[in-house]
Scaffold this active site. Structure first.
Site, PDB file in Angstrom:
ATOM      1  N   ASP A  35       0.825  -1.204   0.000  1.00  0.00           N
ATOM      2  CA  ASP A  35       0.000   0.000   0.000  1.00  0.00           C
ATOM      3  C   ASP A  35       0.864   1.260   0.000  1.00  0.00           C
ATOM      4  O   ASP A  35       2.026   1.239   0.412  1.00  0.00           O
ATOM      5  CB  ASP A  35      -0.882   0.034   1.251  1.00  0.00           C
ATOM      6  CG  ASP A  35      -1.992  -0.999   1.237  1.00  0.00           C
ATOM      7  OD1 ASP A  35      -2.043  -1.809   0.294  1.00  0.00           O
ATOM      8  OD2 ASP A  35      -2.804  -0.994   2.186  1.00  0.00           O
ATOM      9  N   HIS A 181       3.866  -2.262   2.931  1.00  0.00           N
ATOM     10  CA  HIS A 181       3.835  -0.898   2.414  1.00  0.00           C
ATOM     11  C   HIS A 181       5.133  -0.606   1.668  1.00  0.00           C
ATOM     12  O   HIS A 181       6.194  -1.100   2.054  1.00  0.00           O
ATOM     13  CB  HIS A 181       3.645   0.108   3.555  1.00  0.00           C
ATOM     14  CG  HIS A 181       2.358  -0.074   4.289  1.00  0.00           C
ATOM     15  ND1 HIS A 181       2.163  -1.086   5.228  1.00  0.00           N
ATOM     16  CD2 HIS A 181       1.183   0.600   4.211  1.00  0.00           C
ATOM     17  CE1 HIS A 181       0.924  -1.015   5.688  1.00  0.00           C
ATOM     18  NE2 HIS A 181       0.307  -0.003   5.095  1.00  0.00           N
TER      19      HIS A 181
END
Length: 213
Positions: A35, A181
């Site tokens: 993400d 991430h």
């Protein structure tokens, strides 16, 4: 044994065509997802690492960052990874009305389609903030929301070695979607330790299945 948060348990009860929490539970299969990118420093390093180990992943991108770094999005697609929608501005969805939430999704949809020509993209809300109105809107539109089943905790400002050791002690099961991430170097540090071991164990790293158009 790990206990999933209640939100994941509830979302896991919904049809996978609406909310994907697990990937296909094939033996040895894992589904890495990243993400908050693309990031001009950290995303290239992560892509280099994935390429060295023949791993594929899904990148849930923020629209504003797509506009800032289009060449990185092109590289993600060219190297066989999947694109996902992570909103346009990464605002806190619980502070937005439904129309504003859908505007964030639709604006990023248009950006993503310029890169991979896909008819649909899975959406992962910022911070995993899922509301009932958003779920109902997605159901009416036949849209797919992507969640995760294993949280790497790579956003917690803890040493990467500590987080990698946790993943080794409590490894994700077949078919798990691993949340990571690519806006810091933590995920790359964790995976530099784990990918060689996972390869030796016969693990295969896939992108999530494509969303229905």
């Amino acid at each position: 044994m790990r206990i999933r948060p209640t939100r994941q348990q509830l979302l896991g009860l919904l049809p996978a065509r609406l909310v994907l929490v697990h990937g296909p539970r094939e033996p040895g299969a894992l589904y890495l997802s990243f993400d908050d990118g693309p990031h001009p420093l950290h995303t290239p390093r992560l892509l280099d690492l994935l390429a060295r180990h023949g791993a594929r992943a899904s990148f849930f991108l923020v629209g504003q960052r797509i506009e800032q770094h289009p060449a990185l999005v092109e590289r993600i697609v060219a190297e066989g990874h999947a694109l996902g929608n992570h909103s346009y501005s990464h605002r806190q969805f619980h502070r937005l009305g439904l129309r504003a939430q859908l505007d964030e999704v639709e604006r990023t949809d248009r950006l993503l389609q310029d890169f991979d020509r896909a008819g649909a993209h899975r959406f992962r809300p910022p911070r995993g903030d899922v509301s009932l109105p958003l779920l109902l809107a997605f159901a009416r539109r036949g849209r797919s929301l992507a969640y995760w089943s294993y949280d790497s905790l790579d956003y917690q400002q803890r040493p990467a070695a500590e987080l990698a050791a946790r993943l080794q002690r409590q490894p994700p099961a077949d078919g798990e979607v691993v949340l990571m991430h690519d806006d810091s170097d933590c995920a790359a540090q964790i995976l530099a330790r784990l990918l060689p071991a996972w390869r030796d164990e016969g693990r295969r790293l896939h992108a999530l299945p494509a969303a229905r158009a």
